[in-house]
Write a protein that holds these residues in place. Structure first.
Motif, PDB file in Angstrom:
ATOM      1  N   MET A   1       0.821  -1.197   0.000  1.00  0.00           N
ATOM      2  CA  MET A   1       0.000   0.000   0.000  1.00  0.00           C
ATOM      3  C   MET A   1       0.863   1.259   0.000  1.00  0.00           C
ATOM      4  O   MET A   1       0.579   2.211  -0.704  1.00  0.00           O
ATOM      5  N   PHE A   2       1.916   1.250   0.840  1.00  0.00           N
ATOM      6  CA  PHE A   2       2.803   2.411   0.885  1.00  0.00           C
ATOM      7  C   PHE A   2       3.539   2.595  -0.435  1.00  0.00           C
ATOM      8  O   PHE A   2       3.859   3.720  -0.808  1.00  0.00           O
ATOM      9  N   ASP A   3       3.768   1.496  -1.137  1.00  0.00           N
ATOM     10  CA  ASP A   3       4.401   1.595  -2.457  1.00  0.00           C
ATOM     11  C   ASP A   3       3.521   2.397  -3.411  1.00  0.00           C
ATOM     12  O   ASP A   3       4.017   3.217  -4.175  1.00  0.00           O
ATOM     13  N   LYS A   4       2.216   2.142  -3.348  1.00  0.00           N
ATOM     14  CA  LYS A   4       1.285   2.855  -4.224  1.00  0.00           C
ATOM     15  C   LYS A   4       1.236   4.347  -3.858  1.00  0.00           C
ATOM     16  O   LYS A   4       1.170   5.205  -4.725  1.00  0.00           O
ATOM     17  N   ILE A   5       1.269   4.647  -2.566  1.00  0.00           N
ATOM     18  CA  ILE A   5       1.263   6.047  -2.128  1.00  0.00           C
ATOM     19  C   ILE A   5       2.535   6.742  -2.596  1.00  0.00           C
ATOM     20  O   ILE A   5       2.487   7.860  -3.116  1.00  0.00           O
ATOM     21  N   PHE A   6       3.667   6.084  -2.434  1.00  0.00           N
ATOM     22  CA  PHE A   6       4.938   6.654  -2.875  1.00  0.00           C
ATOM     23  C   PHE A   6       4.932   6.857  -4.387  1.00  0.00           C
ATOM     24  O   PHE A   6       5.365   7.891  -4.892  1.00  0.00           O
ATOM     25  N   GLU A   7       4.404   5.863  -5.107  1.00  0.00           N
ATOM     26  CA  GLU A   7       4.330   5.967  -6.566  1.00  0.00           C
ATOM     27  C   GLU A   7       3.447   7.150  -6.980  1.00  0.00           C
ATOM     28  O   GLU A   7       3.788   7.908  -7.885  1.00  0.00           O
ATOM     29  N   ALA A   8       2.325   7.328  -6.288  1.00  0.00           N
ATOM     30  CA  ALA A   8       1.420   8.436  -6.597  1.00  0.00           C
ATOM     31  C   ALA A   8       2.112   9.773  -6.350  1.00  0.00           C
ATOM     32  O   ALA A   8       1.980  10.699  -7.147  1.00  0.00           O
ATOM     33  N   GLN A   9       2.867   9.873  -5.247  1.00  0.00           N
ATOM     34  CA  GLN A   9       3.591  11.108  -4.954  1.00  0.00           C
ATOM     35  C   GLN A   9       4.638  11.385  -6.020  1.00  0.00           C
ATOM     36  O   GLN A   9       4.816  12.526  -6.443  1.00  0.00           O
ATOM     37  N   GLN A  10       5.338  10.348  -6.438  1.00  0.00           N
ATOM     38  CA  GLN A  10       6.356  10.506  -7.491  1.00  0.00           C
ATOM     39  C   GLN A  10       5.720  10.988  -8.791  1.00  0.00           C
ATOM     40  O   GLN A  10       6.215  11.909  -9.426  1.00  0.00           O
ATOM     41  N   LYS A  11       4.619  10.350  -9.169  1.00  0.00           N
ATOM     42  CA  LYS A  11       3.955  10.716 -10.422  1.00  0.00           C
ATOM     43  C   LYS A  11       3.404  12.141 -10.361  1.00  0.00           C
ATOM     44  O   LYS A  11       3.454  12.864 -11.341  1.00  0.00           O
ATOM     45  N   ALA A  12       2.896  12.542  -9.198  1.00  0.00           N
ATOM     46  CA  ALA A  12       2.397  13.903  -9.045  1.00  0.00           C
ATOM     47  C   ALA A  12       3.543  14.909  -9.191  1.00  0.00           C
ATOM     48  O   ALA A  12       3.380  15.958  -9.823  1.00  0.00           O
ATOM     49  N   GLY A  13       4.693  14.591  -8.630  1.00  0.00           N
ATOM     50  CA  GLY A  13       5.867  15.459  -8.776  1.00  0.00           C
ATOM     51  C   GLY A  13       6.320  15.557 -10.215  1.00  0.00           C
ATOM     52  O   GLY A  13       6.678  16.641 -10.702  1.00  0.00           O
ATOM     53  N   GLU A  14       6.300  14.426 -10.910  1.00  0.00           N
ATOM     54  CA  GLU A  14       6.684  14.415 -12.325  1.00  0.00           C
ATOM     55  C   GLU A  14       5.699  15.236 -13.152  1.00  0.00           C
ATOM     56  O   GLU A  14       6.101  15.981 -14.056  1.00  0.00           O
ATOM     57  N   ALA A  15       4.409  15.105 -12.837  1.00  0.00           N
ATOM     58  CA  ALA A  15       3.392  15.861 -13.571  1.00  0.00           C
ATOM     59  C   ALA A  15       3.589  17.356 -13.344  1.00  0.00           C
ATOM     60  O   ALA A  15       3.486  18.153 -14.281  1.00  0.00           O
TER      61      ALA A  15
END
Length: 104
Positions: free
Chosen positions: A1-15
């Motif tokens: 679950m934390f992996d998905k949260i981290f991935e979402a944060q990364q993608k938001a930063g990239e966006a």
């Protein structure tokens, strides 16, 4: 679950970084006032035609500047929404039926 949260944060930063590099333009009075901003709604430049500036009064310039800014921000919002929709699709597209919960 934390992996998905981290991935979402990364993608938001990239966006956000991609949106910082996308320029949008708003114009008024046939291009006599031009506003350039990025897709994160940060104004990069404002250009007012010199001849128009000499002949216009303060109120007219202020009103047209608001028009140009709003046009640029509207374009920025459209680009941002498209970017976020693509990011959401990428993130939730692989979750089987769960993606349909978000109106797919």
């Amino acid at each position: 679950m934390f992996d998905k949260i981290f991935e979402a944060q990364q993608k938001a930063g990239e966006a956000k970084q991609r949106l910082d590099n996308i320029e949008v333009t708003g114009t008024a009075e046939g291009g006599k006032i031009t506003v350039v901003a990025n897709a994160n709604k940060a104004v990069k430049s404002i250009n007012i035609d010199e001849e128009f500036f000499k002949g216009a009064d303060r109120e007219e310039i202020e009103e047209l500047l608001v028009v140009a800014l709003n046009k640029a921000f509207e374009q920025a919002e459209n680009v941002s929404q498209a970017e976020m929709a693509a990011m959401t699709k990428d993130m939730f597209g692989g979750l089987g039926g769960l993606g349909n919960l978000f109106g797919k």
